[in-house]
Scaffold this motif. Structure first.
Motif, PDB file in Angstrom:
ATOM      1  N   PRO A  30       1.598 -31.852 -55.372  1.00  0.00           N
ATOM      2  CA  PRO A  30       0.899 -32.068 -56.637  1.00  0.00           C
ATOM      3  C   PRO A  30      -0.289 -33.022 -56.545  1.00  0.00           C
ATOM      4  CG  PRO A  30       3.272 -32.135 -56.963  1.00  0.00           C
ATOM      5  CD  PRO A  30       3.040 -32.112 -55.480  1.00  0.00           C
ATOM      6  N   ASP A  31      -0.324 -33.865 -55.496  1.00  0.00           N
ATOM      7  CA  ASP A  31      -1.425 -34.821 -55.377  1.00  0.00           C
ATOM      8  C   ASP A  31      -2.606 -34.259 -54.586  1.00  0.00           C
ATOM      9  OD1 ASP A  31      -0.231 -34.729 -52.875  1.00  0.00           O
ATOM     10  OD2 ASP A  31      -0.555 -36.860 -52.465  1.00  0.00           O
ATOM     11  N   VAL A  32      -2.553 -32.973 -54.219  1.00  0.00           N
ATOM     12  CA  VAL A  32      -3.576 -32.416 -53.346  1.00  0.00           C
ATOM     13  C   VAL A  32      -4.908 -32.261 -54.079  1.00  0.00           C
ATOM     14  CG1 VAL A  32      -3.207 -29.949 -53.832  1.00  0.00           C
ATOM     15  CG2 VAL A  32      -3.910 -30.661 -51.547  1.00  0.00           C
ATOM     16  N   VAL A  33      -5.981 -32.444 -53.329  1.00  0.00           N
ATOM     17  CA  VAL A  33      -7.336 -32.163 -53.803  1.00  0.00           C
ATOM     18  C   VAL A  33      -7.923 -31.112 -52.873  1.00  0.00           C
ATOM     19  CG1 VAL A  33      -9.668 -33.086 -54.092  1.00  0.00           C
ATOM     20  CG2 VAL A  33      -7.696 -34.442 -54.812  1.00  0.00           C
ATOM     21  N   ILE A  34      -8.402 -30.008 -53.444  1.00  0.00           N
ATOM     22  CA  ILE A  34      -8.894 -28.886 -52.647  1.00  0.00           C
ATOM     23  C   ILE A  34     -10.364 -28.658 -52.942  1.00  0.00           C
ATOM     24  CG2 ILE A  34      -8.666 -26.424 -52.149  1.00  0.00           C
ATOM     25  CD1 ILE A  34      -5.735 -26.613 -53.056  1.00  0.00           C
ATOM     26  N   ASP A  35     -11.181 -28.675 -51.900  1.00  0.00           N
ATOM     27  CA  ASP A  35     -12.581 -28.278 -51.986  1.00  0.00           C
ATOM     28  C   ASP A  35     -12.770 -27.003 -51.169  1.00  0.00           C
ATOM     29  OD1 ASP A  35     -13.069 -30.527 -53.483  1.00  0.00           O
ATOM     30  OD2 ASP A  35     -13.975 -31.673 -51.843  1.00  0.00           O
ATOM     31  N   ALA A  36     -13.770 -26.226 -51.531  1.00  0.00           N
ATOM     32  CA  ALA A  36     -14.045 -24.958 -50.859  1.00  0.00           C
ATOM     33  C   ALA A  36     -15.426 -24.992 -50.223  1.00  0.00           C
ATOM     34  CB  ALA A  36     -13.952 -23.798 -51.847  1.00  0.00           C
ATOM     35  N   LEU A  37     -15.495 -24.616 -48.959  1.00  0.00           N
ATOM     36  CA  LEU A  37     -16.762 -24.435 -48.257  1.00  0.00           C
ATOM     37  C   LEU A  37     -17.064 -22.946 -48.310  1.00  0.00           C
ATOM     38  CD1 LEU A  37     -19.007 -25.735 -46.476  1.00  0.00           C
ATOM     39  CD2 LEU A  37     -17.598 -25.135 -44.493  1.00  0.00           C
ATOM     40  N   ALA A  38     -18.039 -22.546 -49.131  1.00  0.00           N
ATOM     41  CA  ALA A  38     -18.209 -21.136 -49.465  1.00  0.00           C
ATOM     42  C   ALA A  38     -19.676 -20.746 -49.492  1.00  0.00           C
ATOM     43  CB  ALA A  38     -17.592 -20.848 -50.832  1.00  0.00           C
ATOM     44  N   PRO A  39     -19.994 -19.505 -49.075  1.00  0.00           N
ATOM     45  CA  PRO A  39     -21.360 -19.005 -49.232  1.00  0.00           C
ATOM     46  C   PRO A  39     -21.740 -18.930 -50.710  1.00  0.00           C
ATOM     47  CG  PRO A  39     -20.076 -17.583 -47.775  1.00  0.00           C
ATOM     48  CD  PRO A  39     -19.110 -18.532 -48.420  1.00  0.00           C
ATOM     49  N   ALA A  40     -23.031 -19.039 -50.979  1.00  0.00           N
ATOM     50  CA  ALA A  40     -23.508 -19.076 -52.368  1.00  0.00           C
ATOM     51  C   ALA A  40     -23.096 -17.841 -53.143  1.00  0.00           C
ATOM     52  CB  ALA A  40     -25.027 -19.242 -52.388  1.00  0.00           C
ATOM     53  N   TRP A  41     -23.043 -16.664 -52.463  1.00  0.00           N
ATOM     54  CA  TRP A  41     -22.799 -15.424 -53.201  1.00  0.00           C
ATOM     55  C   TRP A  41     -21.348 -15.269 -53.639  1.00  0.00           C
ATOM     56  CZ3 TRP A  41     -24.577 -15.589 -48.132  1.00  0.00           C
ATOM     57  CH2 TRP A  41     -23.656 -15.249 -47.136  1.00  0.00           C
TER      58      TRP A  41
END
Length: 338
Positions: A30-41
């Motif tokens: 529950p304490d997780v923080v998720i970021d995404a490295l993603a192409p613009a499209w």
């Protein structure tokens, strides 16, 4: 707090299929923080996931290597994450988490990734036949079977976002439309014929249903042919909207009719009633994950072939799927809403 970076796939549908992995990570920690490295499209799809805090632009899509550029981007991420989940199978897709010094880097074995990925899973196609299952497998300890059932992907759009997009595009909010997504970037063997879409549009227009065509600029020739064949029955928005706006319009629609495409998965994840048309591909691998989706697939002897072009030259898996048969499915969906 556990900080996770997810390196996303380059395709819209695959990004949708990745969401249950994020759901499972968030559910278990529950304490997780998720970021995404993603192409613009594909970024708007990731931004529509409640599990994602922020999306970081990944400029290295579709074959671009640029090791120096990857190293420079990685150094801006150094020290920010405890774990990385690398969803593409290529070696180069794992370089940014490796260069960033992220301690735990999770992914499937492949393309000599020993070292750059340090928790490597082996893909078992029989145990995880669905794409969504394969991504979710990465949440398990290596060698542990996937915990089932999986949650379905669920993207979010607010009424305010939908209203803003309707206003920006000069579209009425009522009556709500039937949306057609007639493109499929993979190739024509996944596209229901334009003449069939046009006939279906004419039938729906005669019954008082507005029909909007959605897709990217690459889909404009297909949409233009449908509009030519059914000029008074459709509103052609292909190439007019950006992806975020397309999400809003699909969320607003009464129903979507789509090929097996990224927007099919978007419609399912938005819980929009859906009729999904399969030709050369198989719903046994990438089905629309929604209880409100109906799949049409003729299952001819020659399909699924998974080809971009029909190897036999006739496209029977799609041409023999008649507008009348699709109309019957559409009507049943609309009547169920009433």
């Amino acid at each position: 707090m556990t900080r996770i970076l997810v390196v996303t796939p380059n395709w819209i549908g695959d990004c949708v299929a990745a969401q249950p992995l994020l759901m499972r990570l968030a559910e278990r920690r529950p304490d997780v923080v998720i970021d995404a490295l993603a192409p613009a499209w594909v970024a708007p799809v990731m931004e529509a996931m409640p599990q994602v805090r922020r999306v970081i632009a990944n400029p290295f899509g579709h074959g671009r290597f640029d090791p120096v550029g990857r190293w420079k981007l990685a150094r801006t991420l150094a020290g920010q994450y405890d774990e990385a989940y690398v969803l593409p199978n290529s070696w180069k897709s794992a370089l940014i988490p490796f260069f960033a010094g992220i301690p735990l880097r999770v992914g499937f074995s492949g393309e000599a990734r020993i070292g750059v990925v340090n928790r490597r899973h082996r893909l078992d196609e029989k145990a995880t036949p669905l794409q969504v299952e394969r991504y979710a497998q990465l949440a398990e300890p290596v060698g542990t079977p996937l915990a089932r059932p999986l949650p379905d992907p669920r993207l979010t759009r607010s009424p305010a976002q939908i209203a803003a997009t309707l206003a920006q595009l000069g579209l009425a909010d009522s009556p709500r439309p039937v949306v057609f997504c007639p493109g499929a970037e993979y190739g024509p063997a996944k596209r229901w014929p334009e003449r069939h879409y046009a006939e279906l549009a004419r039938e729906l227009a005669a019954r008082g249903h507005p029909v909007w065509l959605l897709g990217s600029k690459k889909d404009q020739p297909v949409a233009a042919e449908i509009a030519r064949l059914a000029p008074d029955a459709v509103r052609d928005l292909c190439g007019v909207t950006n992806l975020a706006q397309a999400l809003d319009l699909i969320a607003h629609a009464r129903l979507a009719v789509t090929n097996d495409s990224g927007l099919m998965h978007v419609a399912a994840a938005l819980d929009t009633p859906l009729v999904a048309l399969f030709g050369s591909s198989s719903p046994n691998y990438t089905p629309p994950l929604s209880g409100r989706a109906q799949v049409m697939w003729l299952q001819l002897e020659c399909s699924p072939c998974f080809k971009r072009e029909c190897p036999l030259g006739h496209f029977n898996c799609l041409t023999q799927m008649t507008p009348a048969s699709v109309l019957a499915r559409v009507q049943s969906q609309l009547e169920a809403q009433s």
